[in-house]
Design a protein around this motif. Structure first.
Motif, PDB file in Angstrom:
ATOM      1  N   GLY A  87     -12.032 -21.105  -1.473  1.00 14.61           N
ATOM      2  CA  GLY A  87     -11.307 -21.267  -2.736  1.00 14.61           C
ATOM      3  C   GLY A  87     -12.243 -21.016  -3.914  1.00 14.61           C
ATOM      4  N   ARG A  88     -13.426 -21.592  -3.811  1.00 13.41           N
ATOM      5  CA  ARG A  88     -14.405 -21.447  -4.892  1.00 13.41           C
ATOM      6  C   ARG A  88     -14.921 -20.003  -4.977  1.00 13.41           C
ATOM      7  N   HIS A  90     -13.330 -17.285  -4.051  1.00 15.25           N
ATOM      8  CA  HIS A  90     -12.291 -16.426  -4.619  1.00 15.25           C
ATOM      9  C   HIS A  90     -12.191 -16.646  -6.134  1.00 15.25           C
ATOM     10  N   ALA A  91     -12.339 -17.899  -6.569  1.00 20.04           N
ATOM     11  CA  ALA A  91     -12.313 -18.177  -8.018  1.00 20.04           C
ATOM     12  C   ALA A  91     -13.444 -17.414  -8.706  1.00 20.04           C
ATOM     13  N   SER A 113      -2.670 -16.756  -5.214  1.00 25.83           N
ATOM     14  CA  SER A 113      -3.752 -16.677  -4.231  1.00 25.83           C
ATOM     15  C   SER A 113      -3.237 -16.802  -2.798  1.00 25.83           C
ATOM     16  N   GLY A 141      -8.789 -21.440   1.662  1.00 24.83           N
ATOM     17  CA  GLY A 141      -9.138 -21.055   0.292  1.00 24.83           C
ATOM     18  C   GLY A 141      -8.226 -21.866  -0.624  1.00 24.83           C
ATOM     19  N   GLY A 143      -5.955 -23.862  -3.112  1.00 24.64           N
ATOM     20  CA  GLY A 143      -5.498 -23.489  -4.454  1.00 24.64           C
ATOM     21  C   GLY A 143      -6.061 -24.367  -5.561  1.00 24.64           C
ATOM     22  N   HIS A 145      -8.984 -25.496  -5.750  1.00 23.20           N
ATOM     23  CA  HIS A 145     -10.333 -24.993  -6.040  1.00 23.20           C
ATOM     24  C   HIS A 145     -10.264 -23.689  -6.830  1.00 23.20           C
ATOM     25  N   VAL A 146      -9.250 -22.872  -6.542  1.00 24.82           N
ATOM     26  CA  VAL A 146      -9.089 -21.627  -7.309  1.00 24.82           C
ATOM     27  C   VAL A 146      -8.722 -21.987  -8.758  1.00 24.82           C
ATOM     28  N   THR A 150     -11.220 -21.230 -11.865  1.00 28.77           N
ATOM     29  CA  THR A 150     -10.870 -20.176 -12.841  1.00 28.77           C
ATOM     30  C   THR A 150     -10.371 -20.758 -14.165  1.00 28.77           C
ATOM     31  N   THR A 154      -2.648 -21.932 -10.645  1.00 29.83           N
ATOM     32  CA  THR A 154      -2.712 -21.119  -9.426  1.00 29.83           C
ATOM     33  C   THR A 154      -1.551 -21.438  -8.498  1.00 29.83           C
ATOM     34  N   SER A 156      -0.411 -20.864  -4.622  1.00 34.15           N
ATOM     35  CA  SER A 156      -1.124 -20.518  -3.384  1.00 34.15           C
ATOM     36  C   SER A 156      -0.316 -20.943  -2.163  1.00 34.15           C
TER      37      SER A 156
END
Ligand SMILES: Nc1ncnc2c1ncn2[C@@H]1O[C@H](COP(=O)(O)OP(=O)(O)OP(=O)(O)O)[C@@H](O)[C@H]1O
Ligand SMILES: CC(=O)N[C@H]1[C@@H]2OC[C@@H](O2)[C@@H](O)[C@@H]1O[C@H](C)C(=O)O
Length: 404
Positions: A87-88, A90-91, A113, A141, A143, A145-146, A150, A154, A156
């Motif tokens: 997750g991090r 991808h962010a 995501s 991953g 969401g 964390h995304v 960011t 998000t 996800s």
């Protein structure tokens, strides 16, 4: 009211939304990042693709994912760690793209995501007696964390709602393809040649929409990539199909590979590298006495397998000699002349073009589709395709995470 919920209500009412769609597929080549402007929703959705990039994964990232990817036995600790880590990651990759494109995260409305599928277990594939009939799939991953990484709301984990509504959690392409690419002028077959190959059939817009559906057809590139990596670890894939084109199809091996019941099963169906992996190939090689077959002949045979899998599913829909709709290709395999050549042989009379001809770059298509799903989650309605024989669940998909 929570400020993020107020923001979501506002987003839902805007005429358009700027959404970053993310897809990390079964090939583990990298994260596809598509910056989209989506105007409207439902059948009125209009796409403007502002930017697209595939951020390649390093060898280390691939190594981490492969620790759990498509494996029945894994370290539960490793799996747990990968969820926030991806997750991090991808962010950070999204932030990197936005920096390059000189777009402030504050000017992006949503991230959509997909995460990384690490295990896909439709009922026909897992056959665990305690879970008969249960379809399941797992994407990592997280969401939250995304969103936190960011600073962007998000959406996800799209596949769980599809499962909950009776689907196999895939292919979700049906919905986005239907909303973006249906045409009043022609019926279409949108053929995605990723790690796993799949297609969406779209009847002519205005005709019976309930005939629209998507299905996986079997391996696309996944066995090709695994085989080349096993023989030539320095290579990720057979560039432009050069090695496959230099080889000859082994009919004995091909016959055993095609004997797998997946290829004869009714549509729609889904699968993954859990089934179409090295063990499946090794068993077929042992059975056909081809364990020592050279790399080029192996690749030629696997290209033929991917094309034959597509052709069998297509023929299940349109009959053995029936006319075919226009075929539009996407995914990495659309760059492989060996695979395209085999498809042309297997589907004579079909017209092939890239989805580029429809205004959708073939490598960006899946990331765009998740942006469309997020747009529907926030501003749309469940897409009601489902009365047809293919039972596409009428749901909006995705879970919403906000930063802070
Ligand atoms: N020039 C090329 N020649 C041959 N093969 C190629 C070429 N470019 C890409 N590919 C193939 O496409 C693969 C990547 O495809 P893609 O990114 O569509 O897969 P994915 O999205 O990970 O898969 P899936 O859709 O199953 O999740 C590569 O691993 C490779 O096998
Ligand atoms: C479980 C999963 O991740 N499936 C993927 C995979 O990659 C291709 C094929 O197998 C397809 O079923 C799906 O992705 C696309 C985006 C889909 O859901 O339409």
């Amino acid at each position: 009211m929570n400020a993020a919920i107020a923001r979501l209500c506002q987003l839902a009412q805007q005429p358009s939304r700027r959404i970053v769609g993310l897809m990390s597929g079964t090939s583990l080549d990298g994260l596809d990042v598509a910056l989209c402007r989506l105007t409207g929703h439902g059948a009125a959705t209009q796409l403007a693709l502002e930017q697209f990039a595939t951020v390649p994964y390093t060898d280390d990232v691939r190594r981490h994912i492969r620790q759990v990817f498509a494996r029945e036995q894994v370290s539960l600790e490793y799996l747990t760690l990968l969820n926030p880590w991806l997750g991090r990651l991808h962010a950070d990759m999204v932030l990197g793209c936005l920096r390059t494109w000189q777009v402030s995260p504050a000017d992006v409305d949503l991230v959509a995501s997909h995460g990384q599928t690490v295990y896909h277990a439709p009922a026909h594939q897992h056959q665990q007696p305690d879970f008969t009939g249960l379809n399941a799939t797992l994407q990592l991953g997280d969401g939250d964390h995304v969103a936190q990484g960011t600073g962007i709301i998000t959406v996800s984990d799209f596949r769980q709602k599809h499962l909950a509504a009776g689907g196999e959690g895939a292919p979700l392409a049906t919905y986005g393809d239907y909303l973006l690419l249906s045409s009043p002028a022609e019926a279409r077959l949108l053929l995605n040649l990723g790690g796993i190959a799949n297609f969406t059939y779209l009847p002519r817009a205005g005709a019976d929409a309930s005939a629209a559906f998507s299905t996986d057809t079997g391996p696309g590139n996944t066995l090709l990539d695994a085989t080349i990596r096993a023989h030539r670890p320095e290579l990720q894939y057979d560039e432009d199909g050069r090695l496959a084109l230099a080889g000859r199809v082994h009919p004995g091996l091909l016959g055993v590979l095609l004997d797998h019941p997946f290829f004869a099963a009714a549509l729609p169906k889904t699968t993954g590298p859990e089934l179409f992996g090295p063990a499946y190939l090794a068993a077929a090689q042992a059975q056909s006495g081809t364990a020592a077959l050279g790399l080029e002949d192996l690749l030629a045979t696997l290209v033929e397998l991917s094309a034959a899998g597509v052709a069998r599913s297509v023929r299940q829909v349109f009959g053995p000699g029936g006319p075919l709709p226009a075929v539009y290709t996407s995914g990495g395999g659309a760059h492989n002349p060996a695979l395209l050549g085999a498809l042309r042989r297997h589907l004579p009379g079909a017209t092939f073009a890239s989805t580029d001809a429809l205004g959708v770059p073939p490598d960006a298509k899946e990331a765009i589709l998740f942006a469309v799903l997020a747009n529907e989650a926030v501003a749309g309605q469940p897409v009601a395709l489902g009365a047809g024989r293919q039972r596409v669940p009428a749901v909006t998909m995705g879970k919403i995470s906000w930063p802070g």
